[in-house]
Write an enzyme that holds these catalytic residues in place. Structure first.
Site, PDB file in Angstrom:
ATOM      1  N   ASN A 140      -7.781  -2.891  14.240  1.00 37.75           N
ATOM      2  CA  ASN A 140      -9.564  -3.554  13.838  1.00 37.75           C
ATOM      3  C   ASN A 140      -9.529  -4.754  12.588  1.00 37.75           C
ATOM      4  O   ASN A 140     -10.188  -4.654  12.595  1.00 37.75           O
ATOM      5  CB  ASN A 140     -10.000  -2.193  13.081  1.00 37.75           C
ATOM      6  N   GLU A 170      -9.680  -1.979   5.758  1.00 41.30           N
ATOM      7  CA  GLU A 170     -10.735  -1.316   7.405  1.00 41.30           C
ATOM      8  C   GLU A 170     -11.702  -2.321   6.878  1.00 41.30           C
ATOM      9  O   GLU A 170     -12.358  -3.261   6.005  1.00 41.30           O
ATOM     10  CB  GLU A 170     -10.997  -0.111   6.522  1.00 41.30           C
ATOM     11  N   ASP A 184       0.984  -1.307  -0.406  1.00 41.15           N
ATOM     12  CA  ASP A 184      -0.025  -0.077  -0.102  1.00 41.15           C
ATOM     13  C   ASP A 184       1.067   0.680  -0.004  1.00 41.15           C
ATOM     14  O   ASP A 184       2.148   1.276   0.389  1.00 41.15           O
ATOM     15  CB  ASP A 184      -1.142  -0.030   1.020  1.00 41.15           C
ATOM     16  N   HIS A 218      -7.764  -5.174  10.685  1.00 41.47           N
ATOM     17  CA  HIS A 218      -7.446  -4.805   9.024  1.00 41.47           C
ATOM     18  C   HIS A 218      -5.788  -5.445   8.307  1.00 41.47           C
ATOM     19  O   HIS A 218      -5.047  -5.490   9.784  1.00 41.47           O
ATOM     20  CB  HIS A 218      -7.350  -3.179   8.908  1.00 41.47           C
TER      21      HIS A 218
END
Length: 246
Positions: free
Chosen positions: A135, A142, A67, A137
Protein backbone atom coordinates in the site's frame (compact mmCIF):
# COMPACT_ATOMS: atom_id res chain seq x y z
CA UNK A 1 15.72 9.17 -7.97
CA UNK A 2 18.20 6.74 -9.43
CA UNK A 3 16.56 3.46 -10.45
CA UNK A 4 18.65 0.31 -10.79
CA UNK A 5 16.85 -2.53 -12.50
CA UNK A 6 18.09 -6.04 -11.71
CA UNK A 7 17.10 -9.52 -12.77
CA UNK A 8 15.92 -11.01 -9.50
CA UNK A 9 15.97 -10.91 -5.70
CA UNK A 10 19.51 -12.26 -5.53
CA UNK A 11 20.94 -9.55 -7.77
CA UNK A 12 18.95 -6.93 -5.83
CA UNK A 13 20.42 -8.20 -2.57
CA UNK A 14 23.96 -8.26 -3.96
CA UNK A 15 23.80 -4.71 -5.32
CA UNK A 16 22.21 -3.32 -2.16
CA UNK A 17 24.81 -4.99 0.03
CA UNK A 18 27.61 -3.60 -2.12
CA UNK A 19 26.34 -0.04 -1.67
CA UNK A 20 26.17 -0.53 2.10
CA UNK A 21 29.57 -2.23 2.21
CA UNK A 22 31.23 0.62 0.31
CA UNK A 23 29.84 3.11 2.83
CA UNK A 24 31.03 1.02 5.79
CA UNK A 25 34.54 0.79 4.29
CA UNK A 26 34.76 4.47 3.36
CA UNK A 27 33.20 5.70 6.62
CA UNK A 28 33.86 3.15 9.37
CA UNK A 29 31.83 5.16 11.90
CA UNK A 30 28.78 5.55 9.66
CA UNK A 31 25.22 5.43 10.98
CA UNK A 32 23.11 2.88 9.11
CA UNK A 33 19.33 2.98 9.16
CA UNK A 34 18.08 -0.57 8.88
CA UNK A 35 14.82 -2.25 7.86
CA UNK A 36 13.19 -5.60 8.51
CA UNK A 37 10.86 -7.97 6.66
CA UNK A 38 11.35 -10.46 3.89
CA UNK A 39 12.89 -8.11 1.33
CA UNK A 40 16.15 -7.22 3.13
CA UNK A 41 16.98 -10.75 4.29
CA UNK A 42 19.15 -11.43 1.26
CA UNK A 43 20.95 -8.12 1.68
CA UNK A 44 21.84 -8.96 5.28
CA UNK A 45 23.03 -12.40 4.20
CA UNK A 46 25.30 -10.83 1.60
CA UNK A 47 26.72 -8.46 4.23
CA UNK A 48 27.31 -11.36 6.61
CA UNK A 49 29.01 -13.35 3.85
CA UNK A 50 31.25 -10.38 3.07
CA UNK A 51 32.13 -9.90 6.75
CA UNK A 52 33.07 -13.54 7.12
CA UNK A 53 35.02 -13.70 3.85
CA UNK A 54 36.65 -10.27 3.78
CA UNK A 55 36.56 -9.04 7.36
CA UNK A 56 34.57 -5.89 6.69
CA UNK A 57 34.23 -4.47 10.20
CA UNK A 58 31.21 -2.98 11.97
CA UNK A 59 33.10 -2.25 15.20
CA UNK A 60 32.60 1.52 14.91
CA UNK A 61 29.25 1.48 13.10
CA UNK A 62 26.00 2.57 14.75
CA UNK A 63 22.65 1.32 13.48
CA UNK A 64 19.11 2.54 14.06
CA UNK A 65 16.12 0.53 12.96
CA UNK A 66 12.98 1.90 11.38
CA UNK A 67 10.40 0.30 13.61
CA UNK A 68 9.23 -2.23 16.16
CA UNK A 69 5.88 -3.77 17.03
CA UNK A 70 4.12 -2.13 19.96
CA UNK A 71 3.62 -4.25 23.05
CA UNK A 72 6.14 -6.90 22.07
CA UNK A 73 9.14 -7.83 24.21
CA UNK A 74 12.54 -7.40 22.50
CA UNK A 75 13.31 -11.05 23.28
CA UNK A 76 10.11 -12.28 21.62
CA UNK A 77 11.13 -14.28 18.51
CA UNK A 78 8.69 -12.19 16.46
CA UNK A 79 10.19 -8.87 17.56
CA UNK A 80 12.28 -6.90 15.11
CA UNK A 81 15.06 -6.92 17.69
CA UNK A 82 15.14 -10.72 17.38
CA UNK A 83 14.93 -10.48 13.59
CA UNK A 84 17.96 -8.20 13.45
CA UNK A 85 20.00 -10.42 15.75
CA UNK A 86 19.06 -13.51 13.76
CA UNK A 87 19.80 -12.04 10.36
CA UNK A 88 22.63 -9.60 11.03
CA UNK A 89 23.82 -8.48 14.47
CA UNK A 90 24.79 -11.93 15.76
CA UNK A 91 26.89 -12.63 12.65
CA UNK A 92 29.05 -9.50 12.37
CA UNK A 93 31.33 -7.72 14.83
CA UNK A 94 29.05 -4.85 15.81
CA UNK A 95 29.34 -4.41 19.59
CA UNK A 96 26.36 -4.41 21.92
CA UNK A 97 25.23 -0.88 22.61
CA UNK A 98 25.85 0.32 19.08
CA UNK A 99 22.58 -0.85 17.55
CA UNK A 100 19.20 0.61 18.42
CA UNK A 101 15.54 -0.10 17.75
CA UNK A 102 12.41 1.69 18.98
CA UNK A 103 11.18 0.30 22.30
CA UNK A 104 7.94 -1.56 21.67
CA UNK A 105 7.26 -1.69 25.42
CA UNK A 106 7.39 2.08 25.82
CA UNK A 107 5.26 3.80 23.20
CA UNK A 108 4.96 7.12 25.02
CA UNK A 109 5.47 10.40 23.22
CA UNK A 110 8.54 10.92 25.38
CA UNK A 111 10.07 7.61 24.26
CA UNK A 112 9.43 8.45 20.61
CA UNK A 113 11.06 11.87 21.06
CA UNK A 114 14.06 10.21 22.74
CA UNK A 115 14.52 7.94 19.72
CA UNK A 116 14.67 10.92 17.36
CA UNK A 117 17.03 12.67 19.77
CA UNK A 118 19.24 9.57 19.80
CA UNK A 119 19.47 9.61 16.01
CA UNK A 120 20.43 13.29 16.07
CA UNK A 121 23.03 12.65 18.79
CA UNK A 122 24.69 10.09 16.50
CA UNK A 123 24.98 12.71 13.78
CA UNK A 124 22.01 11.53 11.72
CA UNK A 125 21.60 8.57 9.41
CA UNK A 126 24.12 8.25 6.59
CA UNK A 127 22.16 5.61 4.67
CA UNK A 128 18.61 4.49 5.33
CA UNK A 129 17.57 1.10 3.95
CA UNK A 130 13.87 0.87 3.07
CA UNK A 131 11.42 -1.64 1.72
CA UNK A 132 8.02 -0.67 0.40
CA UNK A 133 4.65 -2.05 1.42
CA UNK A 134 2.00 -3.06 -1.05
CA UNK A 135 0.00 0.00 0.00
CA UNK A 136 3.05 2.24 -0.31
CA UNK A 137 4.01 2.32 3.35
CA UNK A 138 7.64 2.97 4.27
CA UNK A 139 8.63 1.99 7.76
CA UNK A 140 5.18 1.52 9.25
CA UNK A 141 3.94 4.86 7.93
CA UNK A 142 0.57 3.80 6.54
CA UNK A 143 -1.51 5.72 3.96
CA UNK A 144 -2.76 8.96 5.48
CA UNK A 145 0.31 9.36 7.69
CA UNK A 146 1.75 12.84 8.09
CA UNK A 147 4.73 13.46 5.87
CA UNK A 148 6.50 15.53 8.53
CA UNK A 149 6.15 13.46 11.73
CA UNK A 150 9.08 12.13 13.72
CA UNK A 151 9.03 8.77 15.45
CA UNK A 152 5.51 7.90 16.57
CA UNK A 153 2.98 5.14 17.20
CA UNK A 154 0.85 4.02 14.28
CA UNK A 155 -2.16 1.74 14.00
CA UNK A 156 -1.41 -0.95 11.44
CA UNK A 157 -3.82 -1.45 8.57
CA UNK A 158 -5.42 -4.85 8.13
CA UNK A 159 -3.58 -5.30 4.84
CA UNK A 160 -0.25 -4.79 6.59
CA UNK A 161 -1.20 -7.14 9.42
CA UNK A 162 -2.24 -9.82 6.92
CA UNK A 163 1.02 -9.35 4.98
CA UNK A 164 2.98 -9.90 8.22
CA UNK A 165 0.83 -12.76 9.52
CA UNK A 166 3.20 -15.29 7.94
CA UNK A 167 5.69 -14.49 10.69
CA UNK A 168 3.16 -15.21 13.46
CA UNK A 169 0.95 -18.15 14.36
CA UNK A 170 -2.14 -16.41 12.99
CA UNK A 171 -3.49 -12.98 12.13
CA UNK A 172 -4.84 -12.58 15.67
CA UNK A 173 -1.28 -12.77 16.99
CA UNK A 174 -0.05 -9.86 14.85
CA UNK A 175 0.16 -6.64 16.90
CA UNK A 176 -2.26 -3.90 15.93
CA UNK A 177 0.21 -1.06 16.50
CA UNK A 178 3.87 -0.31 15.94
CA UNK A 179 6.43 2.35 16.77
CA UNK A 180 8.00 3.74 13.62
CA UNK A 181 10.36 6.41 12.46
CA UNK A 182 8.15 9.02 10.88
CA UNK A 183 8.58 10.16 7.32
CA UNK A 184 10.05 13.40 8.66
CA UNK A 185 12.79 11.37 10.36
CA UNK A 186 13.39 9.17 7.31
CA UNK A 187 13.79 12.18 5.02
CA UNK A 188 16.59 13.55 7.20
CA UNK A 189 18.81 10.62 6.13
CA UNK A 190 21.65 11.66 3.86
CA UNK A 191 21.00 8.78 1.46
CA UNK A 192 18.02 6.48 1.03
CA UNK A 193 18.24 3.02 -0.50
CA UNK A 194 14.89 1.41 -1.29
CA UNK A 195 14.78 -2.22 -2.39
CA UNK A 196 11.84 -4.10 -3.88
CA UNK A 197 11.35 -7.58 -5.29
CA UNK A 198 8.46 -9.57 -6.73
CA UNK A 199 5.23 -8.99 -8.59
CA UNK A 200 3.37 -8.27 -5.35
CA UNK A 201 5.35 -5.01 -5.12
CA UNK A 202 4.81 -3.99 -8.75
CA UNK A 203 1.81 -1.72 -8.09
CA UNK A 204 3.63 0.16 -5.33
CA UNK A 205 6.88 0.47 -7.24
CA UNK A 206 5.03 1.62 -10.34
CA UNK A 207 3.28 4.37 -8.39
CA UNK A 208 6.54 5.44 -6.77
CA UNK A 209 8.44 5.65 -10.05
CA UNK A 210 5.65 7.76 -11.56
CA UNK A 211 5.15 9.97 -8.50
CA UNK A 212 5.87 13.63 -9.12
CA UNK A 213 4.98 14.99 -5.68
CA UNK A 214 4.46 13.87 -2.10
CA UNK A 215 0.96 12.61 -1.31
CA UNK A 216 0.05 11.29 2.14
CA UNK A 217 -2.30 8.72 0.61
CA UNK A 218 0.81 7.01 -0.79
CA UNK A 219 3.56 7.47 1.83
CA UNK A 220 6.49 6.36 -0.35
CA UNK A 221 5.81 9.35 -2.60
CA UNK A 222 7.47 11.47 0.10
CA UNK A 223 10.77 10.21 -1.31
CA UNK A 224 10.27 12.62 -4.22
CA UNK A 225 11.28 15.33 -1.70
CA UNK A 226 14.71 13.76 -1.15
CA UNK A 227 17.74 14.50 -3.31
CA UNK A 228 19.61 11.21 -2.88
CA UNK A 229 17.38 8.17 -3.38
CA UNK A 230 18.43 4.92 -5.02
CA UNK A 231 15.79 2.32 -5.90
CA UNK A 232 16.97 -1.20 -6.63
CA UNK A 233 14.12 -3.34 -7.95
CA UNK A 234 13.94 -6.58 -9.87
CA UNK A 235 12.17 -7.13 -13.15
CA UNK A 236 9.01 -8.40 -11.48
CA UNK A 237 8.75 -5.37 -9.20
CA UNK A 238 9.33 -3.07 -12.16
CA UNK A 239 6.88 -4.88 -14.43
CA UNK A 240 4.42 -1.97 -14.38
CA UNK A 241 7.02 0.59 -15.39
CA UNK A 242 9.02 1.23 -18.53
CA UNK A 243 12.34 0.86 -16.72
CA UNK A 244 14.50 -1.81 -18.32
CA UNK A 245 17.38 -3.78 -16.85
CA UNK A 246 20.69 -1.89 -16.88
Amino acid sequence: MKIISVKDNQEMSTKAAEIIRKLVVSKPDAVLGLATGGTPEGTYQELVNDHQANGTSYQSIHTVNLDEYAGIDPQDPNSYNSYMKQHFFDHVDIPDGRYFLPNGLDTSDEACARYDALIESLGGVDLQLLGIGRNGHIGFNEPGSSLTLGTHVVKLTESTRHANARYFGSIKDVPTEAVTMGIGTILKSRQILLIASGEEKADAVGKLVLASRADSSFPASALTQHKNVIIIADEAALSQTKVSKD
